[in-house]
Design an enzyme around this catalytic site. Structure first.
Site, PDB file in Angstrom:
ATOM      1  N   ILE A 111       0.822  -1.217   0.000  1.00 50.90           N
ATOM      2  CA  ILE A 111       0.000   0.000   0.000  1.00 50.90           C
ATOM      3  C   ILE A 111       0.854   1.263   0.000  1.00 50.90           C
ATOM      4  CG2 ILE A 111      -0.147   0.244   2.515  1.00 50.90           C
ATOM      5  CD1 ILE A 111      -3.182   0.879   2.070  1.00 50.90           C
ATOM      6  N   LYS A 112       2.104   1.113   0.446  1.00 53.54           N
ATOM      7  CA  LYS A 112       2.923   2.303   0.655  1.00 53.54           C
ATOM      8  C   LYS A 112       3.305   2.991  -0.651  1.00 53.54           C
ATOM      9  CE  LYS A 112       4.062   2.898   4.654  1.00 53.54           C
ATOM     10  NZ  LYS A 112       3.395   3.520   5.807  1.00 53.54           N
ATOM     11  N   ASP A 113       3.125   2.309  -1.786  1.00 55.96           N
ATOM     12  CA  ASP A 113       3.358   2.977  -3.083  1.00 55.96           C
ATOM     13  C   ASP A 113       2.509   4.240  -3.187  1.00 55.96           C
ATOM     14  OD1 ASP A 113       4.876   0.794  -3.666  1.00 55.96           O
ATOM     15  OD2 ASP A 113       3.584   0.003  -5.263  1.00 55.96           O
TER      16      ASP A 113
END
Ligand code: PMP
Length: 452
Positions: free
Chosen positions: A43-45
């Site tokens: 999710i950190k993208d």
């Protein structure tokens, strides 16, 4: 033609997938937002691009600059993708408890990684926060993203994760369950969802060893809550600005063991290979299941991919070493490993000289003593020898019941080996167990060592 202009355009729009077997005891519809579909597999993208977009817009980083960040891997991966596409350098500081796989992945994308000690105060100059801050002061045209306090982080989820979940559930979501680290995911997503429907419940998942839950419930930042833990990506020893405590309805703590076991279930029962914190979210849901009804629509956010944990939660030896495997070695496994499986015992009125002879012949150091088929005591080679030494002349007629000690403790065949040691005493280093055919077995400390 339909194509993306670069890898960054593929970020977001991840699928929402119904969980089936692992939630069979939950009355509600449980949907997982599976963020491993992002190009960096987490999710950190989403927030990585947003932090750099905002830094570029405000002139905090210029062409050819260096991105600096303290990251457990996933943010680093997202930032590394941005750096590749936009031509920046990357230096990441990370802590030594992170998976080697995560660190190697960052290096594969051309980043420099500095590994710092986990068990130091955030203010210690060796901590990964302090090292990142120092580098950002020393290197020209560098930008320290500081995902903990940089509000672009939560904003990314307000702009993408929140709207996606609202649309995908057709506005029917009633509960959002999210592991909390920097707080960006939960705070941004929750802000969007609560604006749409203030009744949606927001449940944050915390770890034992983190300050969040107690702070949320009492307003006290309790340093006594802080201790090392194994779960990766969630829980903190600081209060990041991205955690909006006012928007979170409750925090639930999940143990390292329960999270690891739940992640393995997701892989084996749902076919979704996920990271440690996904297990925390699922275990947290199970702990809170009584609060749910059949009409609820629960969304769990699963942050990252299991490939980064192959040497950890998906490795049986790693799990066993930490006592996390329910398939831990049990008494029955140790009995199976015994070469001689016969049950030897002596009658209470047996002469002690005969008993010594039996022990010598069979190479046994202790024996259960029986009377009318009941086990009434234990006799050991040591106690016989001591008795003979102390009574060298009149020992011939003595019966074993005169020198026996208490019976060996009875244990279940299913007792895990880790609990067995508590049953052994110095005087009686053995236990008795009964198999499904009502056959007794003795297991001594020596048998256990030999089996190992
Ligand atoms: N799980 C994993 C695997 C993570 O890397 C992170 C980020 N630290 C989280 C959960 C928590 O997300 P956030 O930082 O947005 O609270």
């Amino acid at each position: 033609m339909k194509y993306y202009n670069n890898i960054l355009e593929t970020i977001g729009n991840t699928p929402l997938i119904k969980l089936n077997k692992v939630t069979s005891n939950i009355p509600a519809l449980v949907l997982a937002k599976v963020e491993t579909f992002n190009p960096g597999n987490s999710i950190k993208d989403r927030m990585a691009v947003k932090m750099i977009d905002d830094a570029e817009a405000s002139g905090k980083i210029k062409a050819g600059g260096t991105i600096i960040e303290c990251t457990s891997g996933n943010t680093g991966m997202g930032l590394a993708l941005v750096a590749c596409v936009r031509g920046y350098k990357c230096i990441f500081t990370t802590s030594d408890k992170q998976s080697k796989e995560k660190i190697d992945l960052l290096k594969a994308l051309g980043a420099e990684v500095i590994v710092c000690p986990t068990n130091v105060e955030p203010t210690d100059p060796r901590s990964y926060y302090s090292v990142a801050e120092k580098l950002s002061k020393e290197i020209n045209n560098s930008f320290w993203c500081n995902q903990y306090d940089n509000l672009s982080n939560a904003q990314a989820h307000y702009e993408s994760t929140g709207p996606e979940i609202w649309d995908q559930t057709d506005g029917k979501i009633t509960h959002l369950i999210v592991g909390v680290g920097t707080g960006g995911t939960i705070s941004g997503t929750a802000r969007y969802l609560k604006e749409k429907n203030p009744n949606i419940k927001i449940w944050g998942i915390d770890t034992y060893g983190s300050v969040f839950k107690k702070y949320h419930e009492t307003g006290i930042f309790d340093e006594k809550e802080i201790y090392p833990y194994i779960t990766e990506g969630i829980g903190e020893d600081i209060l990041p600005k991205n955690v909006d405590f006012s928007i979170i309805d409750l925090f639930e703590k999940v143990s390292d063991k329960d999270a690891a076991i739940a992640a393995r279930r997701l892989a084996r029962e749902e076919g979704i290979l996920l990271g440690y914190s996904a297990g925390s979210a699922l275990a947290g849901l199970n702990q809170l299941s009584e609060k749910l009804t059949k009409d609820d629509v629960v969304v769990l956010i699963f942050h990252d991919h299991g490939s980064r944990y192959i040497g950890k939660i998906y490795n049986d030896d790693w799990m066993r070493e930490r006592g996390f495997l329910d398939s831990e070695i049990k008494v029955k496994d140790l009995i199976l490993a015994k070469k001689d499986k016969a049950f030897y015992s002596v009658e209470a009125n047996e002469k002690i000289r005969n008993v010594l002879k039996i022990m010598k012949e069979r190479d046994i150091s202790q024996l259960p003593v029986l009377e009318n088929d009941d086990i009434i005591g234990t006799v050991s080679e040591n106690s016989i020898l001591s008795f003979i030494l102390e009574n060298p002349l009149n020992n011939a007629d003595k019966e074993v019941k005169q020198i026996m000690s208490d019976p060996m403790p009875k244990v279940s065949m299913d007792l895990p080996m880790s609990l067995l040691n508590k049953c052994f005493t110095e005087k009686i280093p053995g236990v008795i167990t009964k198999d499904q055919n009502n056959q007794y077995h003795v297991l001594t400390k020596y048998d256990v060592i030999r089996a190992l």
